[in-house]
Design an enzyme around this catalytic site. Structure first.
Site, PDB file in Angstrom:
ATOM      1  N   GLU A  44       0.809  -1.212   0.000  1.00 44.57           N
ATOM      2  CA  GLU A  44       0.000   0.000   0.000  1.00 44.57           C
ATOM      3  C   GLU A  44       0.847   1.269   0.000  1.00 44.57           C
ATOM      4  O   GLU A  44       0.311   2.371  -0.054  1.00 44.57           O
ATOM      5  CB  GLU A  44      -0.933   0.011   1.219  1.00 44.57           C
ATOM      6  CG  GLU A  44      -1.955  -1.118   1.200  1.00 44.57           C
ATOM      7  CD  GLU A  44      -2.790  -1.161   2.460  1.00 44.57           C
ATOM      8  OE1 GLU A  44      -4.010  -0.929   2.363  1.00 44.57           O
ATOM      9  OE2 GLU A  44      -2.215  -1.411   3.545  1.00 44.57           O
ATOM     10  N   TYR A  76     -22.351  21.178   7.096  1.00 38.08           N
ATOM     11  CA  TYR A  76     -21.869  19.910   6.541  1.00 38.08           C
ATOM     12  C   TYR A  76     -20.385  20.024   6.211  1.00 38.08           C
ATOM     13  O   TYR A  76     -19.648  19.049   6.251  1.00 38.08           O
ATOM     14  CB  TYR A  76     -22.645  19.544   5.271  1.00 38.08           C
ATOM     15  CG  TYR A  76     -24.139  19.592   5.472  1.00 38.08           C
ATOM     16  CD1 TYR A  76     -24.788  18.547   6.125  1.00 38.08           C
ATOM     17  CD2 TYR A  76     -24.884  20.674   5.042  1.00 38.08           C
ATOM     18  CE1 TYR A  76     -26.155  18.582   6.337  1.00 38.08           C
ATOM     19  CE2 TYR A  76     -26.246  20.718   5.250  1.00 38.08           C
ATOM     20  CZ  TYR A  76     -26.882  19.671   5.900  1.00 38.08           C
ATOM     21  OH  TYR A  76     -28.228  19.715   6.111  1.00 38.08           O
ATOM     22  N   GLU A  96      -8.376   3.018  11.396  1.00 40.49           N
ATOM     23  CA  GLU A  96      -8.764   3.278  12.783  1.00 40.49           C
ATOM     24  C   GLU A  96      -8.222   4.614  13.269  1.00 40.49           C
ATOM     25  O   GLU A  96      -8.929   5.377  13.933  1.00 40.49           O
ATOM     26  CB  GLU A  96      -8.267   2.147  13.694  1.00 40.49           C
ATOM     27  CG  GLU A  96      -8.971   0.822  13.497  1.00 40.49           C
ATOM     28  CD  GLU A  96      -8.430  -0.031  12.340  1.00 40.49           C
ATOM     29  OE1 GLU A  96      -8.892  -1.188  12.204  1.00 40.49           O
ATOM     30  OE2 GLU A  96      -7.569   0.445  11.564  1.00 40.49           O
ATOM     31  N   LYS A 121     -12.191   1.044   2.687  1.00 42.15           N
ATOM     32  CA  LYS A 121     -11.289   0.943   1.546  1.00 42.15           C
ATOM     33  C   LYS A 121     -12.055   0.219   0.446  1.00 42.15           C
ATOM     34  O   LYS A 121     -12.644  -0.839   0.672  1.00 42.15           O
ATOM     35  CB  LYS A 121     -10.034   0.140   1.898  1.00 42.15           C
ATOM     36  CG  LYS A 121      -9.094   0.860   2.827  1.00 42.15           C
ATOM     37  CD  LYS A 121      -7.839   0.032   3.044  1.00 42.15           C
ATOM     38  CE  LYS A 121      -6.860   0.730   3.953  1.00 42.15           C
ATOM     39  NZ  LYS A 121      -5.627  -0.051   4.115  1.00 42.15           N
TER      40      LYS A 121
END
Length: 145
Positions: A44, A76, A96, A121
């Site tokens: 990644e 928003y 997380e 993801k």
């Protein structure tokens, strides 16, 4: 609704089902998608992948609807700005970590009471994988600026 079914519901459904005490207003941003570099694995690093955010923020009551005053509402934009600020600050490895930081930024608004953050993801598996957290304002806790 049973606990397992609730775990896979959209954040606004979870917010309603877990409501205790006084009803709160909610604002939400759904399916906000960004392409970023994130992830702890070597595969990644140096590549981008799509991640999707669904955020529900519960806020204290205000008189914006009666006054039709945009300056009295929690925008928003505060949710999308919280997300973007985290991407601007540093690269993170874990969803997380990103979820915790976005939640903290949302709760920095004194009108925010509770926030639900789901991040997924979209390119790691056929489907989506992710994390969802719920955080509430803690009395006396320092606010992120």
């Amino acid at each position: 609704m049973d606990e397992t079914a609730m775990a896979f519901e959209m954040p606004h459904v979870r917010a309603a089902a877990t409501q205790t005490g006084q009803l709160l207003d909610r604002i939400s941003v759904r399916d906000y998608t960004r392409t970023v570099e994130i992830g702890a694995f070597r595969s990644e690093r140096g590549v981008t992948q799509r991640i999707r955010f669904n955020v529900v923020m519960e806020v204290s009551h205000h008189t914006a609807a009666q006054d039709d005053d945009v300056d009295k509402v929690v925008s928003y934009d505060s949710i999308t700005e919280a997300i973007e600020a985290e991407f601007a600050s540093e690269r993170v490895n874990l969803l997380e970590t990103l979820a915790e930081r976005v939640a903290a930024r949302c709760l920095a608004d004194p009108r925010a009471v509770r926030v639900f953050v789901r991040i997924e993801k979209l390119d790691r598996i056929p489907g989506a994988l992710g994390v969802e957290i719920a955080r509430a304002r803690v009395a006396g806790a320092p606010r992120l600026r």
